[in-house]
Design an enzyme around this catalytic site. Structure first.
Site, PDB file in Angstrom:
ATOM      1  CB  SER A 147      -0.882   0.035   1.251  1.00 25.95           C
ATOM      2  OG  SER A 147      -1.692  -1.104   1.302  1.00 25.95           O
TER       3      SER A 147
ATOM      4  CG  HIS B 268      -3.574  -4.710  -1.782  1.00 32.53           C
ATOM      5  ND1 HIS B 268      -4.368  -4.775  -0.668  1.00 32.53           N
ATOM      6  CD2 HIS B 268      -2.419  -4.161  -1.368  1.00 32.53           C
ATOM      7  CE1 HIS B 268      -3.720  -4.286   0.378  1.00 32.53           C
ATOM      8  NE2 HIS B 268      -2.533  -3.904  -0.024  1.00 32.53           N
TER       9      HIS B 268
ATOM     10  CG  HIS C  50      -2.344  -9.068   2.535  1.00 35.47           C
ATOM     11  ND1 HIS C  50      -2.842  -8.540   1.360  1.00 35.47           N
ATOM     12  CD2 HIS C  50      -1.378  -8.217   2.966  1.00 35.47           C
ATOM     13  CE1 HIS C  50      -2.202  -7.413   1.095  1.00 35.47           C
ATOM     14  NE2 HIS C  50      -1.306  -7.190   2.049  1.00 35.47           N
TER      15      HIS C  50
ATOM     16  CE1 TYR D 184      -6.312  -8.617   4.104  1.00 37.89           C
ATOM     17  CE2 TYR D 184      -4.225  -8.139   5.179  1.00 37.89           C
ATOM     18  CZ  TYR D 184      -5.166  -7.857   4.208  1.00 37.89           C
ATOM     19  OH  TYR D 184      -4.954  -6.832   3.327  1.00 37.89           O
ATOM     20  CD  GLU D 185      -6.028 -10.937   0.273  1.00 39.18           C
ATOM     21  OE1 GLU D 185      -6.662 -11.033  -0.791  1.00 39.18           O
ATOM     22  OE2 GLU D 185      -4.834 -10.576   0.330  1.00 39.18           O
TER      23      GLU D 185
ATOM     24  CB  ALA E 164       0.992   0.462   4.536  1.00 39.53           C
TER      25      ALA E 164
ATOM     26  CG  MET F 200      -2.254  -6.589   9.057  1.00 38.91           C
ATOM     27  SD  MET F 200      -3.953  -6.181   8.644  1.00 38.91           S
ATOM     28  CE  MET F 200      -4.371  -5.044   9.990  1.00 38.91           C
ATOM     29  CB  SER F 201       2.115  -7.770   4.239  1.00 36.28           C
ATOM     30  OG  SER F 201       2.898  -6.599   4.323  1.00 36.28           O
TER      31      SER F 201
ATOM     32  CG  ASN G   4      -1.701   3.443  11.255  1.00 39.95           C
ATOM     33  OD1 ASN G   4      -1.488   2.887  10.185  1.00 39.95           O
ATOM     34  ND2 ASN G   4      -1.737   2.794  12.412  1.00 39.95           N
TER      35      ASN G   4
ATOM     36  CG  HIS H  61      -7.879  -0.832   3.940  1.00 37.37           C
ATOM     37  ND1 HIS H  61      -6.547  -1.195   4.058  1.00 37.37           N
ATOM     38  CD2 HIS H  61      -8.178  -0.977   2.623  1.00 37.37           C
ATOM     39  CE1 HIS H  61      -6.075  -1.558   2.876  1.00 37.37           C
ATOM     40  NE2 HIS H  61      -7.040  -1.429   1.987  1.00 37.37           N
TER      41      HIS H  61
END
Ligand code: HPA
Length: 276
Positions: A33, A66, A88, A90-91, A118, A213-214, A237, A249
């Protein structure tokens, strides 16, 4: 190595070699991102959708921001291949979504994987818009894309996961373009929910400066495949509980977008400075 029939990595490597012709990129850049505009810096490009490469993930579930495109091209005098879009954990619940893609890169001769992401900042200096070079990571999720692999080489040495030599070259390049580049430890969380403030206190206590998360699963696959890895975080952030803002997001993408020009300028300088 003799590959099995219908091996998706071998098939993807064959297809890519055909599309790339005489190009022989040794550097791959995986865009997270905020880093997407880097792909527009390449010249003489060849675009290959992930959908044309059987070892690459289908990014159908539409995480906004993405895409699923491989682009080969030149950055100045350097042959580069860019991956725009990752799957990811989480997907799918699985940490091996980019395994086939990274092994395909290794099969066509790529030697260095430059990852971008990110991340949330957990140190006072890591305010939104700042850039961090990953010195190391914490695999908080304790999942591995290598589960089920055979062979002794699955016991990968992770003590220099992020190549010290490439990190020094990246720092010199960032300094040359006048962009401060922090250095710190990235904690991988599964997501997709953001962390609680208590989780952020835990991660800070454990010695991490950024959270995301990646990246970590891809680093593990890349090290197993013999690639050297460099990784850059764009802080979008302050992590949960460290500021009054509400995390979302959309907010991550908006900050990433605003900071992306400086990030991309630095990434262009870094990639051109790497000595392979
Ligand atoms: N937490 C996890 N992942 C993230 C964050 C965060 O605060 N910001 C961007 N990716």
């Amino acid at each position: 190595m003799i590959s099995a029939p219908n091996d998706p990595v071998a098939a993807s490597a064959d297809a890519l070699r055909q599309r790339l012709g005489t190009r022989a990129p040794k550097i791959a850049v995986l865009l997270g991102s905020g880093w997407g505009p880097f792909a527009q810096q390449l010249r003489d490009v060849v675009d290959v959708p992930y959908a044309d490469l059987p070892a690459f993930p289908a990014l159908g579930q539409g995480v906004s921001g993405h895409v699923g495109l491989l682009r080969a091209g030149r950055l100045g005098a350097v042959d580069v291949v860019v991956l725009a879009g990752r799957q990811h954990a989480y997907e799918t619940g699985q940490p091996d979504g980019m395994k086939g893609a990274i092994r395909t890169l290794a099969a066509i001769g790529v030697e260095v994987l430059v990852q971008t992401n990110a991340a949330g900042g957990m140190a006072p200096a890591l305010q939104p818009g700042e850039l961090m070079l990953m010195s190391d990571h914490l695999n908080v999720v304790q999942r591995s894309p290598l589960v089920g692999e055979a062979g002794d080489d699955r016991f990968v040495d992770m003590s220099n996961a992020y190549c010290p030599r490439l990190r020094a070259q990246a720092q010199a390049a960032a300094q040359a373009v006048g962009t401060p580049l922090h250095e710190g430890v990235y904690a991988w969380v599964l997501g997709p929910q953001f962390e609680t403030p208590a989780e952020i206190r835990m991660l800070r206590t454990l010695g991490a400066q950024a959270v995301g998360m990646s990246t970590v699963p891809e680093t593990i696959v890349a090290r197993h495949a013999g690639l050297r890895v460099l990784a850059l975080s764009l802080i979008t952030n302050m992590a949960a509980g460290m500021s009054t803002e509400t995390l979302s997001h959309a907010h991550t993408l908006a900050t990433a977008h605003a900071a992306s020009e400086r990030a991309v300028r630095m990434l262009v300088a870094v990639v051109q400075a790497l000595e392979i």
